[in-house]
Design an enzyme around this catalytic site. Structure first.
Site, mmCIF file in Angstrom:
data_model
loop_
_atom_site.group_PDB
_atom_site.id
_atom_site.type_symbol
_atom_site.label_atom_id
_atom_site.label_comp_id
_atom_site.label_asym_id
_atom_site.label_seq_id
_atom_site.Cartn_x
_atom_site.Cartn_y
_atom_site.Cartn_z
ATOM 1 N N LYS A 292 0.827 -1.215 0.000
ATOM 2 C CA LYS A 292 0.000 0.000 0.000
ATOM 3 C C LYS A 292 0.854 1.255 0.000
ATOM 4 C CE LYS A 292 -3.532 -0.371 -0.451
ATOM 5 N NZ LYS A 292 -4.134 -0.613 -1.794
ATOM 6 N N SER A 293 1.895 1.247 -0.830
ATOM 7 C CA SER A 293 2.822 2.380 -0.892
ATOM 8 C C SER A 293 2.996 2.921 -2.309
ATOM 9 C CB SER A 293 4.184 1.973 -0.317
ATOM 10 O OG SER A 293 4.098 1.674 1.046
ATOM 11 N N GLY A 294 1.926 2.903 -3.090
ATOM 12 C CA GLY A 294 2.004 3.404 -4.455
ATOM 13 C C GLY A 294 2.364 2.347 -5.468
ATOM 14 N N THR A 295 2.193 1.083 -5.113
ATOM 15 C CA THR A 295 2.571 -0.022 -5.989
ATOM 16 C C THR A 295 1.825 0.010 -7.319
ATOM 17 O OG1 THR A 295 2.921 -1.357 -3.997
ATOM 18 C CG2 THR A 295 2.844 -2.522 -6.107
ATOM 19 N N THR A 296 0.520 0.223 -7.255
ATOM 20 C CA THR A 296 -0.288 0.240 -8.482
ATOM 21 C C THR A 296 0.172 1.355 -9.405
ATOM 22 O OG1 THR A 296 -2.166 -0.533 -7.149
ATOM 23 C CG2 THR A 296 -2.653 0.260 -9.367
ATOM 24 N N TRP A 297 0.437 2.521 -8.821
ATOM 25 C CA TRP A 297 0.894 3.675 -9.605
ATOM 26 C C TRP A 297 2.247 3.390 -10.241
ATOM 27 C CZ3 TRP A 297 3.730 8.509 -7.668
ATOM 28 C CH2 TRP A 297 3.691 9.522 -8.629
ATOM 29 N N HIS B 149 7.039 -7.530 -2.860
ATOM 30 C CA HIS B 149 7.092 -6.814 -1.577
ATOM 31 C C HIS B 149 8.205 -7.387 -0.699
ATOM 32 C CE1 HIS B 149 3.579 -4.466 -2.315
ATOM 33 N NE2 HIS B 149 2.695 -5.417 -2.132
ATOM 34 N N SER C 195 -4.255 3.139 4.393
ATOM 35 C CA SER C 195 -4.624 2.519 3.118
ATOM 36 C C SER C 195 -4.839 1.024 3.270
ATOM 37 C CB SER C 195 -3.538 2.783 2.066
ATOM 38 O OG SER C 195 -3.534 4.131 1.668
#
Length: 322
Positions: free
Chosen positions: A73-78, A147, A177
């Site tokens: 939940k640290s901007g992975t998708t982006w 991760h 998040s």
């Protein structure tokens, strides 16, 4: 939620007898999902640990591979979306419609860039990796994500000079998040009791892929801090070996990718409204606010101070701060 309704990576039904013996010797803990064990300094659910071991034993790296590493939940998708867009842009640079047939329109970033341990090696010890390049061209780099902490990842890379990009985030915002994300896919109300339980797990370091501070410290020297999107996107493109040309910059190519990969744009795509990942989690759950400092709306001042004090102590002397 019943065990068989949980995402596959948090269950215990894919563990070999050999790994069960290993688990019996490892430190153990629990969180709101279930059992955790500590392997090479990092906490995993049992199925995920099996996938990590499969990866370390069987992955055959290529020198051109690109690994996108991040804290949960640290901007992975982006980060996945930006990387796909950078590597695909020369194939979708139509003057009339530069986004025509773009892969991000037909698949979620997590479908395009699979996790080693939460996807590929979770299902098989020897998965078929032939389709995971940025295009059908055999010369295009393969894109993967993880991760895992760096020392665990490197054991599977077997000395390969492939490129690794790391993304991290303030632990307080990542916690909020993760709280919303877990409650959504478990179909639970996002209650204070669940948040407080996750908060306590974070503070003692016993979280999935935790301790959070050890995970980010393992990557710190090679990390990218995305604070100035345009400048950092160009830096990322150069690192990946596909720098923007002057003509692309003059035509607004940098801003086009940032717009395509923005939270609003990605969350509005049909695939991300209706699709699910390989573990059965709705893609829409990956998109919430993406705001810096949103944790202030959910954590008490005392909770914030406690997290700040822990991270100040754990990161002291590293040069990394939030």
């Amino acid at each position: 939620m019943a065990d068989n309704e949980l995402p596959m990576n948090v269950r215990e039904d894919k563990v070999s007898e050999e790994t069960k013996k290993l688990i019996s010797s490892l430190p153990k803990d629990k969180d709101c999902h279930g059992n955790l064990c500590k392997y090479q300094g990092c906490w995993y659910y049992y199925n995920t640990l099996q996938a990590v071991i499969n990866f370390q034993k069987h992955f055959q790296p290529q020198d051109t591979d690109i690994i996108l590493a991040s804290s949960p939940k640290s901007g992975t998708t982006w980060l996945k979306a930006l990387t796909v867009a950078l590597l695909e842009r020369s194939k979708h640079d139509d003057d009339d419609d530069p986004l025509n047939h773009h892969p991000l329109l037909s698949d979620n970033p997590h479908g395009l860039v699979p996790f080693f341990e939460n996807n590929l090696y979770l299902k098989s010890s020897t998965p078929d990796l032939t389709k995971y390049s940025s295009s059908s061209s055999s010369s295009s780099p393969r894109l993967f994500a993880t991760h895992m902490p760096l020392h665990t990842l490197k054991e599977g890379l077997k000395g390969s000079p492939c490129k690794i990009v790391f993304m991290c985030r303030n632990a307080k915002d990542a916690l909020i998040s993760l709280w919303y994300f877990r409650c959504k896919y478990q179909k639970l109300e996002a209650t204070r009791s669940i948040l407080e339980s996750m908060f306590e797990s974070l503070c003692r370091g016993a979280t999935f892929y935790g301790p959070f501070w050890d995970q980010i410290l393992s990557y710190w020297r090679g990390s990218l801090k995305i604070r100035e999107p345009c400048a950092q996107l160009k830096r990322l493109a150069e690192f990946l070996g596909c720098p923007f040309t002057e003509e692309e910059e003059e035509k607004g190519g940098v801003n086009k990718i940032l717009e395509l990969c923005s939270l609003g744009s990605l969350s509005d795509m049909e695939i991300n409204k209706t699709g699910k990942n390989v573990n059965g989690v709705d893609y829409k759950f990956y998109f919430r606010k993406g705001e810096v400092g949103d944790s202030r709306n959910h954590l008490t001042p005392e909770m914030e101070r406690r997290i700040d004090m822990i991270f100040e102590e754990k990161l002291r002397g590293s040069g990394l701060s939030f």
